[in-house]
Scaffold this active site. Structure first.
Site, PDB file in Angstrom:
ATOM      1  N   PHE A 125      57.039  34.687  86.295  1.00 21.39           N
ATOM      2  CA  PHE A 125      58.105  33.916  85.670  1.00 21.39           C
ATOM      3  C   PHE A 125      58.918  34.896  84.816  1.00 21.39           C
ATOM      4  O   PHE A 125      58.376  35.898  84.356  1.00 21.39           O
ATOM      5  CB  PHE A 125      57.531  32.768  84.823  1.00 21.39           C
ATOM      6  CG  PHE A 125      58.621  31.924  84.226  1.00 21.39           C
ATOM      7  CD1 PHE A 125      59.433  31.161  85.039  1.00 21.39           C
ATOM      8  CD2 PHE A 125      58.878  31.944  82.862  1.00 21.39           C
ATOM      9  CE1 PHE A 125      60.480  30.424  84.496  1.00 21.39           C
ATOM     10  CE2 PHE A 125      59.910  31.208  82.320  1.00 21.39           C
ATOM     11  CZ  PHE A 125      60.721  30.445  83.137  1.00 21.39           C
ATOM     12  N   THR A 126      60.209  34.596  84.615  1.00 18.57           N
ATOM     13  CA  THR A 126      61.092  35.579  83.958  1.00 18.57           C
ATOM     14  C   THR A 126      60.545  36.080  82.617  1.00 18.57           C
ATOM     15  O   THR A 126      60.435  37.287  82.392  1.00 18.57           O
ATOM     16  CB  THR A 126      62.484  34.963  83.710  1.00 18.57           C
ATOM     17  OG1 THR A 126      62.313  33.712  83.043  1.00 18.57           O
ATOM     18  CG2 THR A 126      63.247  34.752  85.008  1.00 18.57           C
TER      19      THR A 126
ATOM     20  N   PHE B  87      70.420  36.954  82.551  1.00 17.75           N
ATOM     21  CA  PHE B  87      70.894  35.633  82.966  1.00 17.75           C
ATOM     22  C   PHE B  87      71.229  34.736  81.782  1.00 17.75           C
ATOM     23  O   PHE B  87      72.009  33.808  81.906  1.00 17.75           O
ATOM     24  CB  PHE B  87      69.866  34.939  83.887  1.00 17.75           C
ATOM     25  CG  PHE B  87      68.541  34.658  83.232  1.00 17.75           C
ATOM     26  CD1 PHE B  87      67.527  35.593  83.266  1.00 17.75           C
ATOM     27  CD2 PHE B  87      68.299  33.450  82.590  1.00 17.75           C
ATOM     28  CE1 PHE B  87      66.291  35.346  82.671  1.00 17.75           C
ATOM     29  CE2 PHE B  87      67.071  33.184  81.996  1.00 17.75           C
ATOM     30  CZ  PHE B  87      66.069  34.143  82.035  1.00 17.75           C
TER      31      PHE B  87
ATOM     32  N   TYR C  65      50.477  23.830  54.814  1.00 18.43           N
ATOM     33  CA  TYR C  65      50.689  25.146  55.463  1.00 18.43           C
ATOM     34  C   TYR C  65      49.414  25.565  56.196  1.00 18.43           C
ATOM     35  O   TYR C  65      49.456  26.085  57.308  1.00 18.43           O
ATOM     36  CB  TYR C  65      51.053  26.187  54.393  1.00 18.43           C
ATOM     37  CG  TYR C  65      51.333  27.551  54.986  1.00 18.43           C
ATOM     38  CD1 TYR C  65      52.632  27.916  55.333  1.00 18.43           C
ATOM     39  CD2 TYR C  65      50.304  28.459  55.208  1.00 18.43           C
ATOM     40  CE1 TYR C  65      52.892  29.159  55.887  1.00 18.43           C
ATOM     41  CE2 TYR C  65      50.556  29.701  55.764  1.00 18.43           C
ATOM     42  CZ  TYR C  65      51.852  30.052  56.101  1.00 18.43           C
ATOM     43  OH  TYR C  65      52.110  31.278  56.651  1.00 18.43           O
TER      44      TYR C  65
ATOM     45  N   LYS D 175      57.217  21.369  78.352  1.00 19.88           N
ATOM     46  CA  LYS D 175      57.298  20.772  79.696  1.00 19.88           C
ATOM     47  C   LYS D 175      56.344  19.579  79.763  1.00 19.88           C
ATOM     48  O   LYS D 175      56.720  18.474  79.417  1.00 19.88           O
ATOM     49  CB  LYS D 175      56.963  21.821  80.737  1.00 19.88           C
ATOM     50  CG  LYS D 175      58.043  22.886  80.794  1.00 19.88           C
ATOM     51  CD  LYS D 175      57.656  24.061  81.647  1.00 19.88           C
ATOM     52  CE  LYS D 175      58.823  24.986  81.808  1.00 19.88           C
ATOM     53  NZ  LYS D 175      59.605  24.718  83.026  1.00 19.88           N
TER      54      LYS D 175
ATOM     55  N   ARG E 197      68.518  30.989  89.781  1.00 16.56           N
ATOM     56  CA  ARG E 197      67.214  31.636  89.840  1.00 16.56           C
ATOM     57  C   ARG E 197      67.232  32.567  91.053  1.00 16.56           C
ATOM     58  O   ARG E 197      66.622  32.334  92.079  1.00 16.56           O
ATOM     59  CB  ARG E 197      66.083  30.600  89.979  1.00 16.56           C
ATOM     60  CG  ARG E 197      65.917  29.679  88.800  1.00 16.56           C
ATOM     61  CD  ARG E 197      65.109  30.204  87.631  1.00 16.56           C
ATOM     62  NE  ARG E 197      65.721  31.200  86.792  1.00 16.56           N
ATOM     63  CZ  ARG E 197      65.353  31.445  85.537  1.00 16.56           C
ATOM     64  NH1 ARG E 197      64.403  30.746  84.960  1.00 16.56           N
ATOM     65  NH2 ARG E 197      65.918  32.380  84.834  1.00 16.56           N
TER      66      ARG E 197
ATOM     67  N   ASP F 138      48.835  30.132  83.473  1.00 15.91           N
ATOM     68  CA  ASP F 138      50.023  29.539  82.870  1.00 15.91           C
ATOM     69  C   ASP F 138      50.050  28.093  83.353  1.00 15.91           C
ATOM     70  O   ASP F 138      50.377  27.818  84.507  1.00 15.91           O
ATOM     71  CB  ASP F 138      51.285  30.294  83.318  1.00 15.91           C
ATOM     72  CG  ASP F 138      52.564  29.694  82.735  1.00 15.91           C
ATOM     73  OD1 ASP F 138      52.564  28.506  82.372  1.00 15.91           O
ATOM     74  OD2 ASP F 138      53.569  30.425  82.663  1.00 15.91           O
TER      75      ASP F 138
HETATM   76  C1  LIG Z   1      55.959  28.766  84.236  1.00 13.18           C
HETATM   77  C2  LIG Z   1      56.572  28.962  82.907  1.00 13.18           C
HETATM   78  N1  LIG Z   1      55.966  29.742  82.002  1.00 13.18           N
HETATM   79  C3  LIG Z   1      56.502  29.944  80.794  1.00 13.18           C
HETATM   80  C4  LIG Z   1      57.684  29.367  80.407  1.00 13.18           C
HETATM   81  C5  LIG Z   1      58.255  29.636  79.047  1.00 13.18           C
HETATM   82  O1  LIG Z   1      58.114  28.526  78.253  1.00 13.18           O
HETATM   83  P1  LIG Z   1      59.124  28.206  77.052  1.00 13.18           P
HETATM   84  O2  LIG Z   1      60.401  27.727  77.647  1.00 13.18           O
HETATM   85  O3  LIG Z   1      58.422  27.149  76.248  1.00 13.18           O
HETATM   86  O4  LIG Z   1      59.276  29.484  76.285  1.00 13.18           O
HETATM   87  C6  LIG Z   1      58.341  28.545  81.303  1.00 13.18           C
HETATM   88  C7  LIG Z   1      59.626  27.921  80.895  1.00 13.18           C
HETATM   89  O5  LIG Z   1      60.515  27.547  81.565  1.00 13.18           O
HETATM   90  C8  LIG Z   1      57.781  28.342  82.592  1.00 13.18           C
HETATM   91  O6  LIG Z   1      58.376  27.585  83.509  1.00 13.18           O
END
Ligand SMILES: Cc1ncc(COP(=O)(O)O)c(C=O)c1O
Length: 481
Positions: A131-132, A454, A79, A265, A388, A222
Site C-alpha cells: 500500500f502507498t 499523488f 491524559y 475504515k 491508483r 494490515d
Molecule cells: C490497506 C491500508 N493500509 C493502511 C492505510 C492507511 O491508513 P490511514 O488512512 O488511516 O492512514 C490505508 C488507507 O487507505 C489502507 O487502505
C-alpha cells in the site's frame, strides 16, 4: 443485504435509516472544469464543496452508528489511564483476541512505528501487495518491499476469487534467497487495496503463517479491511459458508504475530491500533508511542474517538456492516461490466475499480491514464475518485518513472454513506464518458513533489482536452448539469 426482486435482479438494500444528513450540491459542468483546472487535474486538490459524490476514499469518511455517536459523549479525557482506552482494549480482546493494544492517530502512524522498530537498512518485506503509505514507511526505514502475489493478481478480467493470496513458492524462494535475518517481516494485507480490494483465502493465510513460524519470521497483518476480507471468505471459501464474520475474523487474527488496522475504515472512526499477544513485540513498540503519537492510553486519538472505536470494533463484525460496502461494490461493478465498461473483476472490497488501461488504451502510461480518467469523471459528473496508477508510484532514486502494474481509477464506497441511486447516477455518467473516451488525452506534471506525489502534485491536460470534454457534455445535457 441482497434482496431478490420479483423480476430476478439482486438489489443491495441499505440496512440502516438515515438520521443525520449533510447536504451536497452538483455545480454546473463549466464550474467543475474550472475547479479541476485550479486543482491541477488532481482530485486530491478539489474542495469538498465542489464535489457531488465523494468516492476518493473510505478512510475516515464512513458514517458512524447512533451507538457510536452516543458512546463518544462518554469520553474520559484523562491524559494517562483514560477509562475510554480500557473499553477499547476490552473490545479488541473480545473481537480480535489480542491482549496488548497500542492506539495511534491513523493507519500510517501504525505503519511508521512498525517500520521504525522492525525494518533495518537493507532488509526486505515480502507482501501480497504494497500500500502507498506502507511502502513509504518501509523505504524510509531503509527496507524494500517485495511483491509476491499470485499469477492472477494483476489480471483485471479474472474470475479468480482470491487474488489477494500470497504465492507460497515465491515466499519460499524469498526466504531461501534472503534468509530470516534479512526479512524484517512478512506482511499480509486484508483485501489488497491497490489491485482492486481483492481478498486472501484462509487456506492461503494458514500456509503463509506456517511458513513464517517454521522460519521464525515475524508475520504482520494490515487488517484495515479485515471484516470485508472475512465476509468475502464467507461468501467464497468452501467450508466457511456457515461461519459468522466474527468467527472468521477470529480465525484470521489467530494466524498472525502482529496486527494493525486503520480504524478510519472498518470501525468508522479516526484512529488506528497496533495489537498483539506477544509481550516482547508490544514492549519493543511501546516506548516509541509517546514519542510520536501520544501516551499509551490515547496514542494521538481523541478520547471521543477511542470510545466510538470500542463500539465500532464490536459492530464491524455484524454482517450488515461487514457486507455493506461489498454488496454495493458488487452491484456497481456488475452494472458496469454488463454494459461493457472496463472494471476490475471479480468485485472485491473497498471500491469499484475502473481499468484505465482498457478504458483509455490510447493514453500511454507516461501520460497517466488513471489520473486522466479521474479528472474526466469529475468534469462530467462531479464525482471524485482516486488515481491508483503510475502517479501513485514515486520515481526511483535516479528520477526514473516507475510504471504501476495497474492503472486504476478507484471509486471507493464509504460505509453507509451513499445509496443505490448515487451508484445508478455514476453508472450512467460512466457510460456517457466511455462513449466519448477518445476526447480524453493524457496529463503532464507541472509541479511534482518528491514523495507521495499523488497527494499534492499539479498536472496539466495535454491538448486542453478538459475544455473539449466539457463542450461535448454541454452539447448533450445543457450547461446546468
Ligand atoms: C490497506 C491500508 N493500509 C493502511 C492505510 C492507511 O491508513 P490511514 O488512512 O488511516 O492512514 C490505508 C488507507 O487507505 C489502507 O487502505
Amino acid at each position: 443485504m441482497i434482496i431478490k426482486t420479483s423480476d430476478g435482479r439482486e438489489l443491495p438494500v441499505e440496512m440502516y435509516k438515515i438520521k443525520i444528513i449533510q447536504n451536497v450540491r452538483l455545480i454546473p459542468v463549466e464550474e467543475r472544469l474550472k475547479a479541476i483546472e485550479v486543482a491541477g487535474y488532481n482530485t486530491f486538490s478539489l474542495r469538498s464543496r465542489d464535489i457531488f459524490i465523494d468516492l476518493l476514499t473510505d478512510s475516515g469518511t464512513n458514517a458512524m452508528s447512533d451507538n457510536q455517536l452516543g458512546a463518544s459523549m462518554l469520553y474520559d479525557d484523562a491524559y494517562a489511564g483514560s477509562e475510554s482506552f480500557y473499553k477499547l482494549a476490552a473490545a479488541v480482546e473480545e473481537i480480535l483476541g489480542f491482549k496488548y493494544v497500542l492506539p495511534t492517530h491513523q493507519g500510517r502512524a501504525s505503519e511508521h512505528l512498525i517500520s521504525k522498530v522492525f525494518v533495518t537498512e537493507g532488509s526486505v518485506v515480502p507482501t501480497n501487495y504494497h500500500f502507498t503509505t506502507t511502502k513509504a514507511h518501509i523505504e524510509l526505514a531503509g527496507g524494500k518491499v517485495l511483491e509476491i502475489y499470485g499469477d492472477e493478481a494483476l489480471n483485471t478480467q479474472s474470475k479468480y476469487l482470491f487474488k489477494g493470496n500470497m504465492d507460497l513458492q515465491k515466499l519460499k524462494d524469498v526466504i531461501s534467497k534472503y534468509g530470516r535475518n534479512k526479512i524484517a517481516f512478512v506482511r499480509m494485507e486484508a483485501t489488497t487495496n491497490l489491485i482492486g480490494g481483492q481478498p486472501f483465502s484462509l487456506e492461503n493465510l494458514r500456509k503463509v503463517s506456517k511458513a513464517c513460524s517454521e522460519n521464525d519470521i515475524l508475520f504482520v497483518m494490515d487488517g484495515s479491511l479485515i471484516c470485508e476480507n472475512a465476509y468475502l471468505i464467507k461468501m467464497r471459501e468452501k467450508g466457511y459458508e456457515n461461519k459468522s464474520v466474527a468467527e472468521i475474523v477470529k480465525e484470521i487474527v489467530s494466524l498472525v504475530d502482529l496486527f494493525y488496522m486503520s480504524a478510519r475504515k472498518n470501525s468508522s472512526v479516526k484512529g488506528s491500533i497496533i495489537a498483539t499477544n506477544k509481550h516482547d513485540l508490544y514492549e519493543k513498540i511501546k516506548p516509541w508511542l509517546p514519542v510520536y503519537e501520544g501516551f499509551l492510553t490515547y496514542g494521538g486519538m481523541s478520547t471521543k474517538e477511542v470510545e466510538a472505536m470500542a463500539v465500532g470494533v464490536r459492530e464491524m463484525v455484524d454482517i450488515n456492516v461487514a457486507s455493506s460496502t461489498i454488496e454495493q461494490v458488487k452491484y456497481f461493478v456488475e452494472s458496469l461490466e454488463t454494459k461493457g465498461i472496463p472494471v476490475i473483476t471479480p468485485p472485491g472490497g473497498l471500491a469499484c475499480h475502473l481499468d484505465a488501461k482498457r478504458f483509455l488504451p490510447h493514453i500511454p502510461q507516461n501520460q497517466y491514464p488513471a489520473g486522466a480518467l479521474t479528472a474526466a469523471l469529475y468534469i462530467i459528473s462531479g464525482v471524485r475518485s482516486m488515481e491508483r496508477g503510475t502517479i501513485s508510484m514515486d520515481r526511483d532514486k535516479d528520477g526514473k518513472e516507475l510504471f504501476a502494474d495497474l492503472e486504476i481509477a478507484r471509486l471507493a464506497i464509504p460505509r453507509r454513506v451513499y445509496t443505490v441511486s448515487h451508484i445508478e447516477y455514476i453508472v450512467d455518467r460512466l457510460l456517457w464518458l466511455y462513449r466519448h473516451r477518445d476526447l480524453i488525452k493524457g496529463l503532464k506534471f507541472v509541479d511534482e513533489p518528491p514523495i507521495l506525489r499523488f497527494f499534492f502534485g499539479k498536472l496539466q491536460a495535454l491538448d486542453n482536452w478538459g475544455r473539449k470534454l466539457c463542450d461535448a457534455f454541454k452539447k448533450e445535457f445543457g450547461s446546468n448539469w
